[in-house]
Scaffold this motif. Structure first.
Motif, mmCIF file in Angstrom:
data_model
loop_
_atom_site.group_PDB
_atom_site.id
_atom_site.type_symbol
_atom_site.label_atom_id
_atom_site.label_comp_id
_atom_site.label_asym_id
_atom_site.label_seq_id
_atom_site.Cartn_x
_atom_site.Cartn_y
_atom_site.Cartn_z
ATOM 1 N N VAL A 18 -0.161 3.828 -10.086
ATOM 2 C CA VAL A 18 -1.489 3.281 -10.363
ATOM 3 C C VAL A 18 -2.469 3.606 -9.230
ATOM 4 O O VAL A 18 -3.576 4.102 -9.479
ATOM 5 C CB VAL A 18 -1.426 1.756 -10.614
ATOM 6 C CG1 VAL A 18 -2.827 1.158 -10.667
ATOM 7 C CG2 VAL A 18 -0.671 1.453 -11.901
ATOM 8 N N PHE A 19 -2.072 3.375 -7.973
ATOM 9 C CA PHE A 19 -3.078 3.602 -6.917
ATOM 10 C C PHE A 19 -3.339 5.087 -6.661
ATOM 11 O O PHE A 19 -4.463 5.469 -6.324
ATOM 12 C CB PHE A 19 -2.815 2.783 -5.638
ATOM 13 C CG PHE A 19 -1.580 3.057 -4.823
ATOM 14 C CD1 PHE A 19 -1.368 4.266 -4.193
ATOM 15 C CD2 PHE A 19 -0.663 2.026 -4.613
ATOM 16 C CE1 PHE A 19 -0.250 4.467 -3.397
ATOM 17 C CE2 PHE A 19 0.473 2.223 -3.814
ATOM 18 C CZ PHE A 19 0.674 3.455 -3.214
ATOM 19 N N MET A 20 -2.322 5.945 -6.876
ATOM 20 C CA MET A 20 -2.572 7.385 -6.713
ATOM 21 C C MET A 20 -3.528 7.871 -7.820
ATOM 22 O O MET A 20 -4.493 8.585 -7.539
ATOM 23 C CB MET A 20 -1.267 8.185 -6.794
ATOM 24 C CG MET A 20 -0.277 7.919 -5.679
ATOM 25 S SD MET A 20 -0.820 8.340 -4.009
ATOM 26 C CE MET A 20 -0.744 10.105 -4.039
ATOM 27 N N ALA A 77 5.581 1.606 -10.099
ATOM 28 C CA ALA A 77 4.393 1.328 -10.909
ATOM 29 C C ALA A 77 3.143 1.275 -10.030
ATOM 30 O O ALA A 77 2.125 1.900 -10.340
ATOM 31 C CB ALA A 77 4.573 -0.003 -11.658
ATOM 32 N N ALA A 78 3.232 0.551 -8.901
ATOM 33 C CA ALA A 78 2.074 0.415 -8.011
ATOM 34 C C ALA A 78 1.622 1.776 -7.496
ATOM 35 O O ALA A 78 0.429 2.090 -7.483
ATOM 36 C CB ALA A 78 2.424 -0.508 -6.841
ATOM 37 N N THR A 79 2.578 2.614 -7.084
ATOM 38 C CA THR A 79 2.247 3.924 -6.516
ATOM 39 C C THR A 79 1.566 4.817 -7.554
ATOM 40 O O THR A 79 0.558 5.474 -7.262
ATOM 41 C CB THR A 79 3.516 4.604 -5.961
ATOM 42 O OG1 THR A 79 4.141 3.726 -5.020
ATOM 43 C CG2 THR A 79 3.164 5.914 -5.264
ATOM 44 N N ALA A 118 -5.652 6.091 -9.536
ATOM 45 C CA ALA A 118 -6.986 5.515 -9.314
ATOM 46 C C ALA A 118 -7.741 6.295 -8.236
ATOM 47 O O ALA A 118 -8.945 6.529 -8.352
ATOM 48 C CB ALA A 118 -6.861 4.040 -8.924
ATOM 49 N N ALA A 119 -7.030 6.714 -7.188
ATOM 50 C CA ALA A 119 -7.689 7.462 -6.110
ATOM 51 C C ALA A 119 -8.120 8.852 -6.585
ATOM 52 O O ALA A 119 -9.229 9.308 -6.277
ATOM 53 C CB ALA A 119 -6.764 7.573 -4.900
ATOM 54 N N PHE A 120 -7.271 9.531 -7.366
ATOM 55 C CA PHE A 120 -7.641 10.849 -7.912
ATOM 56 C C PHE A 120 -8.884 10.727 -8.793
ATOM 57 O O PHE A 120 -9.822 11.524 -8.684
ATOM 58 C CB PHE A 120 -6.483 11.448 -8.734
ATOM 59 C CG PHE A 120 -5.463 12.186 -7.923
ATOM 60 C CD1 PHE A 120 -5.783 13.400 -7.302
ATOM 61 C CD2 PHE A 120 -4.176 11.695 -7.771
ATOM 62 C CE1 PHE A 120 -4.834 14.097 -6.552
ATOM 63 C CE2 PHE A 120 -3.215 12.379 -7.026
ATOM 64 C CZ PHE A 120 -3.547 13.581 -6.406
ATOM 65 N N CYS A 131 0.845 -1.198 0.000
ATOM 66 C CA CYS A 131 0.000 0.000 0.000
ATOM 67 C C CYS A 131 0.876 1.243 0.000
ATOM 68 O O CYS A 131 1.998 1.226 -0.479
ATOM 69 C CB CYS A 131 -0.939 -0.047 1.200
ATOM 70 S SG CYS A 131 -0.080 -0.284 2.773
ATOM 71 N N THR A 132 0.367 2.324 0.579
ATOM 72 C CA THR A 132 1.068 3.604 0.553
ATOM 73 C C THR A 132 2.402 3.530 1.296
ATOM 74 O O THR A 132 3.390 4.109 0.849
ATOM 75 C CB THR A 132 0.184 4.690 1.198
ATOM 76 O OG1 THR A 132 -1.178 4.394 0.913
ATOM 77 C CG2 THR A 132 0.524 6.052 0.666
ATOM 78 N N THR A 191 -11.163 8.317 -8.771
ATOM 79 C CA THR A 191 -12.325 7.904 -7.977
ATOM 80 C C THR A 191 -12.955 9.091 -7.246
ATOM 81 O O THR A 191 -14.180 9.251 -7.240
ATOM 82 C CB THR A 191 -11.905 6.820 -6.955
ATOM 83 O OG1 THR A 191 -11.359 5.716 -7.665
ATOM 84 C CG2 THR A 191 -13.097 6.361 -6.123
ATOM 85 N N VAL A 192 -12.115 9.936 -6.648
ATOM 86 C CA VAL A 192 -12.654 11.097 -5.921
ATOM 87 C C VAL A 192 -13.278 12.088 -6.903
ATOM 88 O O VAL A 192 -14.348 12.653 -6.636
ATOM 89 C CB VAL A 192 -11.551 11.774 -5.070
ATOM 90 C CG1 VAL A 192 -12.047 13.107 -4.516
ATOM 91 C CG2 VAL A 192 -11.128 10.850 -3.935
ATOM 92 N N HIS A 209 4.777 0.331 -0.699
ATOM 93 C CA HIS A 209 5.166 0.732 -2.054
ATOM 94 C C HIS A 209 5.506 2.223 -2.107
ATOM 95 O O HIS A 209 6.549 2.616 -2.621
ATOM 96 C CB HIS A 209 4.023 0.476 -3.041
ATOM 97 C CG HIS A 209 3.871 -0.956 -3.464
ATOM 98 N ND1 HIS A 209 4.941 -1.730 -3.859
ATOM 99 C CD2 HIS A 209 2.777 -1.763 -3.567
ATOM 100 C CE1 HIS A 209 4.514 -2.942 -4.202
ATOM 101 N NE2 HIS A 209 3.205 -2.988 -4.017
ATOM 102 N N GLY A 210 4.599 3.059 -1.597
ATOM 103 C CA GLY A 210 4.704 4.514 -1.777
ATOM 104 C C GLY A 210 5.897 5.129 -1.069
ATOM 105 O O GLY A 210 6.495 6.081 -1.570
#
Lengths: 147, 141
Positions: B123-125, B119-121, B127-129, B101-102, B131-132, B105-106
Protein backbone atom coordinates in the motif's frame (compact mmCIF):
# COMPACT_ATOMS: atom_id res chain seq x y z
CA UNK A 1 25.43 -2.67 28.13
CA UNK A 2 21.99 -2.49 26.49
CA UNK A 3 22.50 1.18 25.73
CA UNK A 4 25.97 0.68 24.25
CA UNK A 5 24.68 -2.20 22.14
CA UNK A 6 21.64 -0.22 20.92
CA UNK A 7 23.84 2.79 20.11
CA UNK A 8 26.23 0.68 18.00
CA UNK A 9 23.39 -1.13 16.20
CA UNK A 10 21.75 2.25 15.54
CA UNK A 11 25.06 3.44 14.08
CA UNK A 12 25.18 0.47 11.68
CA UNK A 13 21.57 1.22 10.67
CA UNK A 14 22.24 4.96 10.19
CA UNK A 15 25.41 4.36 8.18
CA UNK A 16 23.54 1.85 6.01
CA UNK A 17 20.73 4.35 5.36
CA UNK A 18 23.19 7.11 4.46
CA UNK A 19 25.38 4.98 2.16
CA UNK A 20 22.29 3.51 0.49
CA UNK A 21 20.96 6.96 -0.46
CA UNK A 22 17.80 6.65 1.66
CA UNK A 23 18.71 9.86 3.52
CA UNK A 24 18.57 11.77 0.20
CA UNK A 25 15.01 12.86 -0.76
CA UNK A 26 16.05 13.64 -4.35
CA UNK A 27 17.17 10.04 -4.83
CA UNK A 28 14.12 8.52 -3.11
CA UNK A 29 11.70 10.65 -5.17
CA UNK A 30 13.53 9.65 -8.36
CA UNK A 31 12.99 5.99 -7.47
CA UNK A 32 9.25 6.66 -7.46
CA UNK A 33 9.42 8.68 -10.71
CA UNK A 34 9.12 5.82 -13.22
CA UNK A 35 7.88 8.18 -15.93
CA UNK A 36 10.67 10.74 -15.38
CA UNK A 37 14.18 10.77 -13.90
CA UNK A 38 13.97 7.17 -12.62
CA UNK A 39 16.82 6.00 -10.34
CA UNK A 40 16.46 2.26 -9.59
CA UNK A 41 19.03 2.29 -6.76
CA UNK A 42 16.39 1.71 -4.09
CA UNK A 43 15.65 -1.74 -5.51
CA UNK A 44 19.17 -2.65 -4.37
CA UNK A 45 18.64 -1.10 -0.92
CA UNK A 46 15.39 -2.96 -0.31
CA UNK A 47 16.74 -6.18 -1.85
CA UNK A 48 19.95 -6.11 0.18
CA UNK A 49 18.16 -5.25 3.41
CA UNK A 50 15.36 -7.78 2.92
CA UNK A 51 17.56 -10.75 1.99
CA UNK A 52 20.05 -10.00 4.80
CA UNK A 53 17.29 -9.64 7.38
CA UNK A 54 15.44 -12.77 6.21
CA UNK A 55 18.63 -14.86 6.49
CA UNK A 56 19.63 -13.14 9.76
CA UNK A 57 16.24 -13.70 11.41
CA UNK A 58 16.28 -17.35 10.34
CA UNK A 59 19.67 -17.85 11.99
CA UNK A 60 18.66 -15.94 15.16
CA UNK A 61 15.31 -17.68 15.66
CA UNK A 62 16.87 -21.05 14.82
CA UNK A 63 19.77 -20.68 17.23
CA UNK A 64 18.22 -18.97 20.24
CA UNK A 65 15.16 -19.23 22.49
CA UNK A 66 15.63 -15.64 23.68
CA UNK A 67 17.70 -12.59 22.73
CA UNK A 68 21.13 -12.12 24.31
CA UNK A 69 20.32 -9.03 26.40
CA UNK A 70 16.57 -9.44 27.09
CA UNK A 71 14.27 -12.09 28.57
CA UNK A 72 12.19 -12.70 25.43
CA UNK A 73 11.76 -11.82 21.76
CA UNK A 74 9.28 -8.98 21.35
CA UNK A 75 7.70 -9.48 17.92
CA UNK A 76 4.25 -8.23 16.79
CA UNK A 77 1.82 -11.17 16.74
CA UNK A 78 -1.20 -9.55 15.04
CA UNK A 79 -2.09 -10.84 11.57
CA UNK A 80 -5.19 -8.68 11.12
CA UNK A 81 -5.22 -6.40 8.09
CA UNK A 82 -7.64 -3.65 9.15
CA UNK A 83 -8.58 -0.20 7.86
CA UNK A 84 -6.09 1.47 10.22
CA UNK A 85 -3.19 -0.48 8.71
CA UNK A 86 -4.30 0.16 5.13
CA UNK A 87 -5.41 3.78 5.62
CA UNK A 88 -2.35 4.68 7.67
CA UNK A 89 0.00 3.07 5.16
CA UNK A 90 -1.70 4.87 2.27
CA UNK A 91 -1.31 8.20 4.08
CA UNK A 92 2.33 7.42 4.82
CA UNK A 93 2.96 6.60 1.15
CA UNK A 94 1.39 9.87 0.03
CA UNK A 95 3.54 11.86 2.49
CA UNK A 96 6.64 9.91 1.43
CA UNK A 97 5.87 10.71 -2.22
CA UNK A 98 5.42 14.40 -1.42
CA UNK A 99 8.48 14.93 0.81
CA UNK A 100 10.88 12.14 -0.20
CA UNK A 101 11.67 11.21 3.40
CA UNK A 102 10.50 8.14 5.30
CA UNK A 103 11.13 7.95 9.09
CA UNK A 104 14.09 5.57 8.73
CA UNK A 105 15.67 7.84 6.12
CA UNK A 106 14.98 11.13 7.91
CA UNK A 107 16.40 10.31 11.38
CA UNK A 108 19.92 9.40 10.11
CA UNK A 109 19.71 12.39 7.73
CA UNK A 110 19.56 14.65 10.81
CA UNK A 111 23.25 13.83 11.27
CA UNK A 112 24.05 15.49 7.93
CA UNK A 113 22.91 18.80 9.47
CA UNK A 114 20.60 20.23 6.78
CA UNK A 115 17.71 22.47 7.91
CA UNK A 116 15.14 20.77 5.66
CA UNK A 117 15.57 17.49 7.58
CA UNK A 118 14.82 19.22 10.89
CA UNK A 119 11.67 20.77 9.37
CA UNK A 120 10.50 17.38 8.10
CA UNK A 121 11.28 15.52 11.35
CA UNK A 122 9.59 18.23 13.45
CA UNK A 123 6.44 17.95 11.33
CA UNK A 124 6.59 14.15 11.41
CA UNK A 125 6.84 14.09 15.22
CA UNK A 126 3.91 16.53 15.39
CA UNK A 127 1.96 14.12 13.16
CA UNK A 128 2.75 11.11 15.36
CA UNK A 129 1.78 13.00 18.52
CA UNK A 130 -1.44 14.35 16.95
CA UNK A 131 -2.40 10.85 15.78
CA UNK A 132 -1.62 9.37 19.19
CA UNK A 133 -3.76 12.06 20.87
CA UNK A 134 -6.71 11.40 18.54
CA UNK A 135 -6.34 7.65 19.04
CA UNK A 136 -6.07 7.62 22.83
CA UNK A 137 -8.54 10.45 23.56
CA UNK A 138 -11.22 9.92 20.89
CA UNK A 139 -11.00 6.65 18.94
CA UNK A 140 -10.16 4.16 21.73
CA UNK A 141 -12.76 5.57 24.19
CA UNK A 142 -15.40 5.40 21.43
CA UNK A 143 -14.45 1.78 20.64
CA UNK A 144 -14.58 0.97 24.40
CA UNK A 145 -18.06 2.57 24.68
CA UNK A 146 -19.48 0.66 21.72
CA UNK A 147 -18.05 -2.67 22.91
CA UNK B 1 16.73 16.67 -10.75
CA UNK B 2 18.73 13.63 -11.90
CA UNK B 3 20.50 11.42 -9.36
CA UNK B 4 23.26 8.93 -10.10
CA UNK B 5 22.38 5.21 -10.18
CA UNK B 6 24.45 3.70 -7.32
CA UNK B 7 23.83 -0.08 -7.26
CA UNK B 8 26.94 -1.01 -5.24
CA UNK B 9 26.61 1.65 -2.53
CA UNK B 10 22.87 1.05 -2.28
CA UNK B 11 23.37 -2.72 -1.99
CA UNK B 12 26.06 -2.20 0.68
CA UNK B 13 23.78 0.19 2.55
CA UNK B 14 20.91 -2.28 2.32
CA UNK B 15 23.07 -5.11 3.68
CA UNK B 16 24.12 -2.87 6.62
CA UNK B 17 20.44 -2.08 7.34
CA UNK B 18 19.73 -5.84 7.31
CA UNK B 19 22.73 -6.49 9.57
CA UNK B 20 21.44 -3.88 12.05
CA UNK B 21 17.96 -5.47 11.96
CA UNK B 22 19.47 -8.91 12.61
CA UNK B 23 21.64 -7.65 15.49
CA UNK B 24 18.73 -5.79 17.12
CA UNK B 25 16.70 -9.00 17.09
CA UNK B 26 19.59 -11.21 18.26
CA UNK B 27 20.64 -8.92 21.12
CA UNK B 28 17.48 -6.99 22.08
CA UNK B 29 14.68 -9.13 20.62
CA UNK B 30 13.26 -6.10 18.83
CA UNK B 31 12.06 -5.15 15.36
CA UNK B 32 14.28 -2.45 13.80
CA UNK B 33 11.37 -0.22 12.88
CA UNK B 34 12.06 3.50 13.02
CA UNK B 35 8.39 4.36 13.70
CA UNK B 36 8.17 2.12 16.75
CA UNK B 37 11.58 3.06 18.12
CA UNK B 38 10.95 6.80 17.69
CA UNK B 39 7.39 6.68 19.07
CA UNK B 40 8.71 5.11 22.28
CA UNK B 41 10.85 8.15 23.15
CA UNK B 42 8.12 10.73 22.43
CA UNK B 43 6.09 11.95 25.41
CA UNK B 44 4.76 10.06 27.23
CA UNK B 45 7.87 7.88 26.73
CA UNK B 46 7.79 4.08 26.94
CA UNK B 47 9.29 2.54 30.10
CA UNK B 48 12.16 1.14 27.98
CA UNK B 49 12.99 4.44 26.32
CA UNK B 50 16.74 4.24 27.05
CA UNK B 51 17.71 1.67 24.40
CA UNK B 52 15.48 3.49 21.91
CA UNK B 53 17.20 6.82 22.57
CA UNK B 54 20.60 5.10 22.27
CA UNK B 55 19.61 3.54 18.90
CA UNK B 56 18.38 6.91 17.58
CA UNK B 57 21.57 8.64 18.76
CA UNK B 58 23.69 6.01 17.00
CA UNK B 59 21.66 6.38 13.80
CA UNK B 60 22.20 10.16 13.80
CA UNK B 61 25.86 10.13 14.83
CA UNK B 62 27.03 7.55 12.25
CA UNK B 63 26.41 9.68 9.11
CA UNK B 64 27.82 12.68 10.99
CA UNK B 65 31.07 10.82 11.74
CA UNK B 66 31.24 9.41 8.20
CA UNK B 67 31.08 12.94 6.73
CA UNK B 68 33.48 14.35 9.37
CA UNK B 69 35.97 11.61 8.42
CA UNK B 70 35.90 12.83 4.81
CA UNK B 71 33.11 10.69 3.36
CA UNK B 72 30.53 12.12 0.98
CA UNK B 73 26.76 11.61 1.34
CA UNK B 74 24.70 13.11 -1.48
CA UNK B 75 21.77 15.19 -0.22
CA UNK B 76 19.18 17.37 -1.98
CA UNK B 77 15.57 18.25 -1.22
CA UNK B 78 13.76 19.06 -4.49
CA UNK B 79 10.65 20.09 -2.51
CA UNK B 80 9.53 23.47 -1.13
CA UNK B 81 9.09 24.10 2.60
CA UNK B 82 5.29 23.89 2.67
CA UNK B 83 4.96 20.48 0.97
CA UNK B 84 7.96 19.24 2.96
CA UNK B 85 6.23 20.07 6.25
CA UNK B 86 2.82 18.87 5.04
CA UNK B 87 4.45 15.63 3.89
CA UNK B 88 6.17 15.22 7.24
CA UNK B 89 2.93 15.71 9.14
CA UNK B 90 0.98 13.13 7.16
CA UNK B 91 3.93 10.69 7.26
CA UNK B 92 3.68 10.98 11.07
CA UNK B 93 -0.08 10.34 11.12
CA UNK B 94 0.23 7.54 8.57
CA UNK B 95 3.01 5.56 10.27
CA UNK B 96 1.24 5.87 13.63
CA UNK B 97 -2.03 4.37 12.37
CA UNK B 98 -0.25 2.03 9.96
CA UNK B 99 1.94 0.77 12.85
CA UNK B 100 5.18 1.08 10.90
CA UNK B 101 7.16 2.38 7.96
CA UNK B 102 9.74 1.21 5.43
CA UNK B 103 12.08 -0.25 8.05
CA UNK B 104 9.53 -1.93 10.33
CA UNK B 105 7.08 -3.22 7.70
CA UNK B 106 9.16 -3.07 4.50
CA UNK B 107 12.30 -4.75 5.84
CA UNK B 108 11.67 -6.50 9.20
CA UNK B 109 8.02 -7.46 8.70
CA UNK B 110 8.49 -8.57 5.08
CA UNK B 111 11.55 -10.61 6.13
CA UNK B 112 9.40 -12.64 8.53
CA UNK B 113 6.53 -12.82 6.00
CA UNK B 114 4.05 -10.96 8.22
CA UNK B 115 0.78 -10.59 6.26
CA UNK B 116 0.20 -7.16 7.84
CA UNK B 117 3.63 -5.94 6.77
CA UNK B 118 3.30 -7.30 3.24
CA UNK B 119 -0.06 -5.51 2.90
CA UNK B 120 1.29 -2.28 4.43
CA UNK B 121 4.38 -2.28 2.18
CA UNK B 122 2.35 -2.84 -0.99
CA UNK B 123 0.00 0.00 0.00
CA UNK B 124 2.62 2.61 0.92
CA UNK B 125 4.87 1.83 -2.07
CA UNK B 126 1.91 2.06 -4.47
CA UNK B 127 0.71 5.28 -2.81
CA UNK B 128 4.19 6.82 -3.15
CA UNK B 129 4.48 5.84 -6.85
CA UNK B 130 1.05 7.34 -7.57
CA UNK B 131 1.78 10.50 -5.57
CA UNK B 132 5.05 11.18 -7.41
CA UNK B 133 3.42 10.47 -10.78
CA UNK B 134 0.56 12.85 -10.04
CA UNK B 135 2.73 15.60 -8.54
CA UNK B 136 5.41 15.51 -11.27
CA UNK B 137 3.48 14.53 -14.40
CA UNK B 138 -0.16 15.52 -13.83
CA UNK B 139 0.05 18.63 -11.65
CA UNK B 140 3.64 19.30 -12.76
CA UNK B 141 5.26 20.55 -9.54
Amino acid sequence: MKRVSAFLIGAVFGLGIALAGMANPAKVLNFFDLAGSWDPSLVFVMGGALVTTAIGYRIVFGARQKPVLEAAFNVPASRVIDRYLVGGSALFGIGWGIAGFCPGGAIPALGLGYGETFQFVGAMIAGILAARLVNTQILQPAIARSA
Amino acid sequence: METEFTPYWSLLGGVLIGLAATLLMALHGRIAGMTGILSGVLPPPATDWQWRAAFLAGAIVAPMVFVAAGGTIEFAVPVNTLPLIFGGFIVGIGVYFGSGCTSGHGVCGMARLSPRSIAATLVFMLAAFITVYVSRHVIGV
